[in-house]
Design an enzyme around this catalytic site. Structure first.
Site, PDB file in Angstrom:
ATOM      1  N   ASP A  83      -8.605   1.281  62.831  1.00 28.11           N
ATOM      2  CA  ASP A  83      -9.122   2.523  62.246  1.00 28.11           C
ATOM      3  C   ASP A  83      -9.813   2.273  60.911  1.00 28.11           C
ATOM      4  OD1 ASP A  83      -6.495   1.767  61.390  1.00 28.11           O
ATOM      5  OD2 ASP A  83      -6.389   3.648  60.274  1.00 28.11           O
ATOM      6  N   GLU A  84     -10.671   3.209  60.555  1.00 26.50           N
ATOM      7  CA  GLU A  84     -11.253   3.291  59.217  1.00 26.50           C
ATOM      8  C   GLU A  84     -11.910   1.994  58.737  1.00 26.50           C
ATOM      9  OE1 GLU A  84      -8.780   6.761  57.015  1.00 26.50           O
ATOM     10  OE2 GLU A  84      -7.803   4.818  56.962  1.00 26.50           O
ATOM     11  N   LEU A  85     -12.571   1.323  59.630  1.00 24.55           N
ATOM     12  CA  LEU A  85     -13.277   0.114  59.238  1.00 24.55           C
ATOM     13  C   LEU A  85     -14.516   0.508  58.425  1.00 24.55           C
ATOM     14  CD1 LEU A  85     -13.262  -2.930  59.473  1.00 24.55           C
ATOM     15  CD2 LEU A  85     -14.408  -2.721  61.677  1.00 24.55           C
TER      16      LEU A  85
END
Lengths: 560, 560
Positions: free
Chosen positions: B336-338
């Protein structure tokens, strides 16, 4: 004592000069000077009480300070928690004594007596010096209450690493006096009950907060034993175990007093009284009437039939009976959220009003005058919620103190009428906000006072906003509050701490030692310090941030 | 076993016929029949385990059930807490035995072994009967795991008053089987650390929740001891005391398994890995780069240089090393949230991409393929967050399970791509929402996922919303989650309980026994029951309402 003002380098100290985490007092004192010398605390350290006729509770305070000094074992909030300080400590001088004394003109009264004097007549100021060479530290004050405040600061000055308790910033010189006389925390023990032990733990944590505003009864339960009216608790408490007995109250009041805290009790009237119907059904209008939302802000409906003479007399007698056993100079009669619809079809009320040609407002005026007179006769100054002044046309003594709660915007209107105020605005200081709606069958219901009030939002509150300079003196202080519809002993610590410390700094410090306004960025590392020290003392405060941030002041700022 | 379906009066039972507070199971079983006969539990009550080759953890489960039966001492949530039941109990028959047995075709494996089988192959169903005449109660299931679930229900059937443990609704017949195979609770132990004891207490409370999704590491700390990479915890844990050692993990996994709970561990990659730089600085891009908000959703910035072959190999090896010691069939690699900005000016990444003519997306594809292959080689099915499917164009095995978190609205898009999903939407299931902003220097900052998700808001989640009937089978279940930026052991219980039970009912029961949809008004009294029973068991769940409301089902409904 007129505390001498230290200035000089302190402005720089508080602002930026010191490395983070070496000075983390909360609230920040009025003035302070610090140096850069390491100083360790002797394992034979003792508090030298040079106070003639020192009262027992001063010795208790010293024992508590000794305990914290030995047991906080609190590592500085930096990466390594003080591991890098050891070099500086090897050859550091050792501090062996703190000498406590009163100024020459002062007499030693119990802290508990000083704590309940009228606002404006208490002396909470003190001066604290810690030399850099290991010679005795000194704490002087005009009163034992001032000494208590000084001990609280003293305990915040020291860190611990690998068996050594120390400071890195000797010499230290502090003078300190509160900006406002009233700094409170309010707890509702009626929607849900808190055991006495939870209240005591909370009082221990309330350093600098000098008023425990105890909203002890409400519509849902009446957990207070009243000598003259035993039925109120027998029928109105949630259970026989969930009662504050007369001796519980005395113990709490004494415990608070010994910690410099005045217990301001509130019996909310004439609303918020439904459960009284369990004992005196004739005294309550619209009892458990449905739909409750028509008659009350929350269930169950039910309010005192304040137009009836017997209810006026009962209430006056009840308040006097409770108040006469309390040492405080103040007592709150509430007065919030009175619902007029409750009386529209209430036969006894309407009969009384019609037969005497009285309006509801006039009846409330009489009720308030009589109940307040009963309190004044017991030496108490009445305190009321803002609606008594803003929503009703009733006569109140000029001495009456008004609590502003609905909105911070209402303060000006209350002050305009000449009353002294306590700032308790829901939009800054309500600790229960943001927990979502709690009434049933309303899944998308939000908290009425959304959002959650973070410590930093609360911290930006300006006590003097919208007031003229001439009105400033009417602001006695303020308080943060926990209403307990969704709270109880299970979440007491985390919902209160460390947030309730925000107002303590607003109303104690008022500004930074530099004279600059309070500032969340400067404050956060100090509040983290307070939070982690609370953990060392067995409290359960919420995390404000990931621990990674706590160890790196400002690294998690929005702008960092 | 094909559980026989009881219908008949049960529809009425669950809906309205019984007085409030006499049937308060959570989650509500698939089918149930109840009567109106009082039945007391003998002080010589025993659990008769008629299971050939019964595993040790079944005996532990029985000992736990015996303990709860004796020690819950839970009074019915009605005014009087059961005082009015005593008349009915005087001549009531006495229940002395619950006989546990497996269906004839079943073999007795440890509960812990049953609990970690692949989703869809576990047997959690059971049948429970309690006759009205005091003859032996029976619990049968296809597996020890089913017996464990049945014991959990059995313990919820009894109340206590004045020394007597009893039910008022014998005879009771229950058959029960979960609507969805995955019912989880996720805990982030990286932003702030939780001692092992807190995790064990949480596992004890997770009745019916069968997956502990352990987000064990993140950018702020790496509290996991990994045999092959000891430096990660040595340099990345908050302190040597704040590490989950290999034996801690084994103990937790075994403890969970014995309670029917699968431990799904997550090592979030390639984002959420900043702290790895403390050990392998060359593996992390944009480490602690400022302003952090440019490079990460929260401080500190820093992500794996996933384009570098050595980082791919390191990560694959790390994941395999952790996964191989875990019995679960699943492992989450996060995703997530790269933040792509982190790589824009990252020299090693850009050099690698340019020299090989690769895009960032292709590099991520390779990274994911290799790391997932390493897990698959260890027998694990990979689990990822939704961005891996929705934001990137990478190849994932069809077996991969995708967790939907950003919004419930994203489920359809993920399912559209053919993946099985776990529903973990922030707008219903994030337990941390509503606590205000936590980054510094942002006093008016709100929670990004405001408001607070009440139990009832969560309870209205529809697992199948926006999906076609053909897609329903792709919904494995769901979970509620606690991210720990503002949480820790101090508030674990109150922020999780009883709210995290909402999803357990959504994904276990799916509907009311009548076949009607789940309904907050029907559910509230039962959840109150669960909440107060948790208090009896030493947990600290928040109050959902004033106690006055808890004793009076529906009296505090919005419409009451």
């Amino acid at each position: 004592m007129a505390p001498s003002r230290y200035v000089g380098i302190l402005a720089l100290v508080a602002g930026c000069l010191l490395p983070p985490g070496v000075l983390a007092l909360w609230p920040i004192p009025t003035t302070l000077e610090t140096g850069t010398t390491a100083l360790t605390v002797s394992s034979f350290f003792y508090f030298d009480v040079q106070v003639e006729g020192a009262p027992e509770d001063l010795y208790e305070a010293v024992a508590q300070a000794q305990y914290y000094l030995a047991n906080d074992k609190f590592g500085r909030l930096v990466v390594g928690r003080g591991a890098n300080d050891t070099t500086a400590l090897v050859s550091a001088p050792t501090l062996s004594t703190l000498t406590l004394s009163l100024t020459s003109s002062a007499t030693a009264e119990p802290i508990a007596s000083e704590a309940v004097k009228p606002l404006g007549t208490r002396s909470e100021e003190y001066a604290l010096t810690i030399p850099a060479d290991g010679s005795a530290a000194t704490l002087t004050a005009n009163s034992t209450l001032g000494l208590y405040r000084g001990l609280t600061t003293f305990n915040q000055l020291f860190y611990y690493y690998a068996g050594v308790t120390y400071t890195l910033i000797a010499p230290i010189a502090i003078t300190d006096t509160p900006a406002y006389p009233f700094r409170g925390f309010a707890l509702d023990t009626a929607r849900n009950y808190y055991p006495v032990s939870d209240i005591l733990r909370t009082l221990d944590a309330m350093s600098w907060i000098n008023t425990f505003h105890w909203h002890i009864t409400d519509s849902q339960s009446f957990p207070l034993e009243v000598a003259q009216y035993p039925g109120l608790a027998i029928n109105g408490a949630y259970s026989p175990q969930e009662v504050y007995t007369a001796s519980d109250v005395q113990y709490i009041v004494q415990y608070a007093g010994a910690r410099g805290i005045d217990v301001l009790m509130e019996i909310d009237t004439p609303g918020h009284t439904s459960i009284i119907a369990a004992t005196y059904p004739d005294y309550i209008a619209c009892f458990d009437e449905t739909p409750w939302a028509t008659y009350a802000n929350e269930p169950p409906a039910g309010q005192l039939r304040f137009a009836l003479p017997e209810v006026v007399n009962f209430t006056a007698s009840l308040l006097a009976d409770v108040a006469k056993n309390l040492p405080s100079s103040y007592f709150s009669t509430g007065g919030d959220e009175l619902n007029t619809e409750c009386y529209t079809n209430d036969y006894p009320t309407q009969l009384q009003l019609n037969s005497t040609g009285t309006t509801l407002n006039d009846a409330l005026n009489t009720f308030t005058e009589v109940t307040h007179a009963a309190l004044i006769a017991e030496g108490k100054t009445p305190i009321v919620w803002e609606e008594m002044v803003l929503d009703w046309n009733i006569t109140l003594s000029n001495e009456t103190i008004v609590m502003v709660w609905i909105s911070s915007a209402d303060a000006a209107a209350v002050v305009e009428k000449g009353f002294r105020i306590v700032q308790a605005p829901s939009n800054y200081f309500y600790l229960d906000c943001g927990a979502g709606g709690w009434v049933g069958a309303d899944p998308s219901g939000d908290s009425w006072c959304d959002p959650f009030k973070t410590w930093s939002e609360a911290y930006t509150f300006d006590p003097l906003a919208n007031l003229t300079e001439a009105q400033y003196e009417l602001v006695l202080g303020g308080e943060q509050l926990l209403w307990s519809e969704q709270s109880g002993p299970q979440n007491l610590d985390p919902i209160v701490w460390p947030r309730a410390a925000s107002s303590a700094e607003i109303f104690w410090s008022g500004q930074q030692p530099t004279g600059a306004p309070l500032n969340v960025t400067e404050a956060l590392p100090r509040l983290q310090d307070l939070r982690y020290r609370m953990v060392q003392r067995g409290l359960k405060p919420i995390h404000l941030q990931p621990y990674w941030c706590a160890l790196r002041p400002d690294a998690c700022d929005l702008t960092a």
